[in-house]
Write an enzyme that holds these catalytic residues in place. Structure first.
Site, PDB file in Angstrom:
ATOM      1  N   GLU A   1       0.176  -5.610   2.084  1.00  0.00           N
ATOM      2  CA  GLU A   1       0.465  -4.174   2.194  1.00  0.00           C
ATOM      3  C   GLU A   1       0.811  -3.830   3.643  1.00  0.00           C
ATOM      4  O   GLU A   1       0.445  -4.573   4.571  1.00  0.00           O
ATOM      5  CB  GLU A   1      -0.770  -3.390   1.720  1.00  0.00           C
ATOM      6  CG  GLU A   1      -0.638  -1.870   1.731  1.00  0.00           C
ATOM      7  CD  GLU A   1       0.581  -1.361   0.973  1.00  0.00           C
ATOM      8  OE1 GLU A   1       1.731  -1.653   1.411  1.00  0.00           O
ATOM      9  OE2 GLU A   1       0.413  -0.640  -0.022  1.00  0.00           O
TER      10      GLU A   1
ATOM     11  N   GLY B   1      -4.163  -0.399   3.265  1.00  0.00           N
ATOM     12  CA  GLY B   1      -3.469  -1.329   4.161  1.00  0.00           C
ATOM     13  C   GLY B   1      -3.965  -2.754   4.014  1.00  0.00           C
ATOM     14  O   GLY B   1      -3.959  -3.308   2.920  1.00  0.00           O
TER      15      GLY B   1
ATOM     16  N   ARG C   1      -6.535  -7.976  -4.257  1.00  0.00           N
ATOM     17  CA  ARG C   1      -6.070  -7.128  -5.367  1.00  0.00           C
ATOM     18  C   ARG C   1      -4.746  -7.617  -5.935  1.00  0.00           C
ATOM     19  O   ARG C   1      -4.496  -7.511  -7.138  1.00  0.00           O
ATOM     20  CB  ARG C   1      -6.004  -5.655  -4.931  1.00  0.00           C
ATOM     21  CG  ARG C   1      -5.095  -5.339  -3.736  1.00  0.00           C
ATOM     22  CD  ARG C   1      -5.422  -3.942  -3.224  1.00  0.00           C
ATOM     23  NE  ARG C   1      -4.577  -3.442  -2.134  1.00  0.00           N
ATOM     24  CZ  ARG C   1      -4.739  -3.676  -0.844  1.00  0.00           C
ATOM     25  NH1 ARG C   1      -5.703  -4.491  -0.451  1.00  0.00           N
ATOM     26  NH2 ARG C   1      -3.956  -3.129   0.067  1.00  0.00           N
TER      27      ARG C   1
ATOM     28  N   GLN D   1      -4.719  -0.709 -10.176  1.00  0.00           N
ATOM     29  CA  GLN D   1      -5.494   0.249  -9.361  1.00  0.00           C
ATOM     30  C   GLN D   1      -6.653  -0.451  -8.641  1.00  0.00           C
ATOM     31  O   GLN D   1      -7.423  -1.198  -9.258  1.00  0.00           O
ATOM     32  CB  GLN D   1      -6.070   1.344 -10.272  1.00  0.00           C
ATOM     33  CG  GLN D   1      -6.807   2.421  -9.501  1.00  0.00           C
ATOM     34  CD  GLN D   1      -7.651   3.316 -10.418  1.00  0.00           C
ATOM     35  OE1 GLN D   1      -8.502   2.840 -11.165  1.00  0.00           O
ATOM     36  NE2 GLN D   1      -7.391   4.602 -10.372  1.00  0.00           N
ATOM     37  N   SER D   2      -6.775  -0.198  -7.329  1.00  0.00           N
ATOM     38  CA  SER D   2      -7.877  -0.792  -6.560  1.00  0.00           C
ATOM     39  C   SER D   2      -9.004   0.234  -6.410  1.00  0.00           C
ATOM     40  O   SER D   2      -8.825   1.425  -6.654  1.00  0.00           O
ATOM     41  CB  SER D   2      -7.385  -1.224  -5.166  1.00  0.00           C
ATOM     42  OG  SER D   2      -7.212  -0.079  -4.342  1.00  0.00           O
TER      43      SER D   2
ATOM     44  N   ARG E   1       2.961   8.253   5.486  1.00  0.00           N
ATOM     45  CA  ARG E   1       2.880   7.488   4.231  1.00  0.00           C
ATOM     46  C   ARG E   1       4.245   7.037   3.728  1.00  0.00           C
ATOM     47  O   ARG E   1       4.359   5.973   3.130  1.00  0.00           O
ATOM     48  CB  ARG E   1       2.204   8.318   3.132  1.00  0.00           C
ATOM     49  CG  ARG E   1       0.737   8.548   3.341  1.00  0.00           C
ATOM     50  CD  ARG E   1       0.143   9.301   2.159  1.00  0.00           C
ATOM     51  NE  ARG E   1       0.229   8.540   0.923  1.00  0.00           N
ATOM     52  CZ  ARG E   1       0.283   9.084  -0.293  1.00  0.00           C
ATOM     53  NH1 ARG E   1       0.268  10.381  -0.442  1.00  0.00           N
ATOM     54  NH2 ARG E   1       0.352   8.323  -1.361  1.00  0.00           N
TER      55      ARG E   1
ATOM     56  N   GLY F   1       2.259  -1.592  -2.923  1.00  0.00           N
ATOM     57  CA  GLY F   1       3.157  -0.434  -2.979  1.00  0.00           C
ATOM     58  C   GLY F   1       4.210  -0.448  -1.886  1.00  0.00           C
ATOM     59  O   GLY F   1       5.415  -0.347  -2.155  1.00  0.00           O
ATOM     60  N   ASN F   2       3.775  -0.603  -0.637  1.00  0.00           N
ATOM     61  CA  ASN F   2       4.739  -0.478   0.455  1.00  0.00           C
ATOM     62  C   ASN F   2       5.455  -1.786   0.785  1.00  0.00           C
ATOM     63  O   ASN F   2       6.619  -1.750   1.199  1.00  0.00           O
ATOM     64  CB  ASN F   2       4.069   0.123   1.694  1.00  0.00           C
ATOM     65  CG  ASN F   2       3.621   1.552   1.425  1.00  0.00           C
ATOM     66  OD1 ASN F   2       4.441   2.439   1.186  1.00  0.00           O
ATOM     67  ND2 ASN F   2       2.307   1.772   1.400  1.00  0.00           N
TER      68      ASN F   2
ATOM     69  N   TYR G   1      -2.093  -0.051   7.707  1.00  0.00           N
ATOM     70  CA  TYR G   1      -2.247   1.391   7.962  1.00  0.00           C
ATOM     71  C   TYR G   1      -2.933   1.698   9.286  1.00  0.00           C
ATOM     72  O   TYR G   1      -3.215   2.869   9.586  1.00  0.00           O
ATOM     73  CB  TYR G   1      -2.964   2.072   6.790  1.00  0.00           C
ATOM     74  CG  TYR G   1      -2.003   2.838   5.899  1.00  0.00           C
ATOM     75  CD1 TYR G   1      -1.269   3.917   6.411  1.00  0.00           C
ATOM     76  CD2 TYR G   1      -1.798   2.496   4.576  1.00  0.00           C
ATOM     77  CE1 TYR G   1      -0.373   4.614   5.623  1.00  0.00           C
ATOM     78  CE2 TYR G   1      -0.903   3.183   3.774  1.00  0.00           C
ATOM     79  CZ  TYR G   1      -0.189   4.241   4.305  1.00  0.00           C
ATOM     80  OH  TYR G   1       0.704   4.930   3.533  1.00  0.00           O
TER      81      TYR G   1
END
Ligand SMILES: O=C(O)[C@@H](CO)OP(=O)(O)O
Length: 206
Positions: free
Chosen positions: A88, A23, A61, A12-13, A115, A159-160, A91
């Site tokens: 990432e 992003g 991270r 977790q960030s 998302r 995640g992405n 975004y």
């Protein structure tokens, strides 16, 4: 059978906690995030994994998560390659905005499309398809050869960027990937066949 590919999303960030689009911005891990990363390392150690090489992104991270995992494995200093190809998804204009504020402004459905859809980019940013277009070639050229040599390879990323990789490895469609989430600090273990198809997949959830 060839080698093993271990994918781990960072812990977790600070911005995950604050519910902000992140992003390519570079917040650190929260206390919980540090702990999740260490726990990922302990799980891998308990199962006897010993990476031969690690890959991570250009964002702290993911790098710190990678360091925690290697430390728990007793492998500080293992050769680790950092590359922004694993960053990432960008975004764009949403970076730094609160996700609930964005839902109020543009509506729940539009924000979900930005998302999680496959090919609709957020304004000024990358779609998952765009993300995959840099992650997948990097995987094929730089990471996969190690796995095919029978090595165990750790990839600590996002995640992405990891969703785009899992989509390709699992052969998921653009519709199927919409529902797919990757938890922070949860290792995903792939064993690959010599022809680079997936022999097995295991998610090390609690
Ligand atoms: O903000 C981000 O960069 C990502 C990952 O934390 O968020 P989302 O899960 O909304 O794609």
């Amino acid at each position: 059978m060839s080698g093993t590919l271990i994918l781990v999303r960072h812990g977790q960030s600070e911005w995950n906690l604050k519910n902000l689009f992140t992003g390519w911005r570079d917040p650190g891990l929260t206390e919980k995030g540090h702990e999740e990363a260490k726990e990922a390392g302990r799980k891998l150690k308990a199962l006897g994994f010993k990476p031969d090489i690690a890959f991570t992104s250009a964002l702290s991270r993911a790098q710190v998560t990678c360091d925690h995992i290697l430390h728990e494995l007793g492998q500080d200093g293992l050769k680790t390659i950092r590359d922004q190809a694993l960053n990432e998804r960008d975004y764009g204009d949403l970076s730094g905005l609160n996700k609930d504020d964005a839902r109020e402004k543009w509506g729940e459905e539009q924000v979900h499309i930005w998302r999680r859809s496959y090919d609709t980019p957020p304004p000024g940013g990358e779609s998952l398809k765009d993300t995959g277009a840099r992650v997948w070639p990097y995987f094929l050229h730089d990471i996969l050869p190690h796995v095919l040599r029978g090595e165990t390879v750790l990839v600590a990323a996002h995640g992405n960027s990891l969703r785009s990789l899992v989509m390709a490895l699992d052969g998921l469609s653009g519709d199927e990937i919409v529902k797919m989430e990757i938890g922070t600090g949860v290792p995903i273990i792939y064993r690959l066949n010599a022809d680079s198809t997936v022999a097995s997949k295991e998610i090390l959830e609690d």
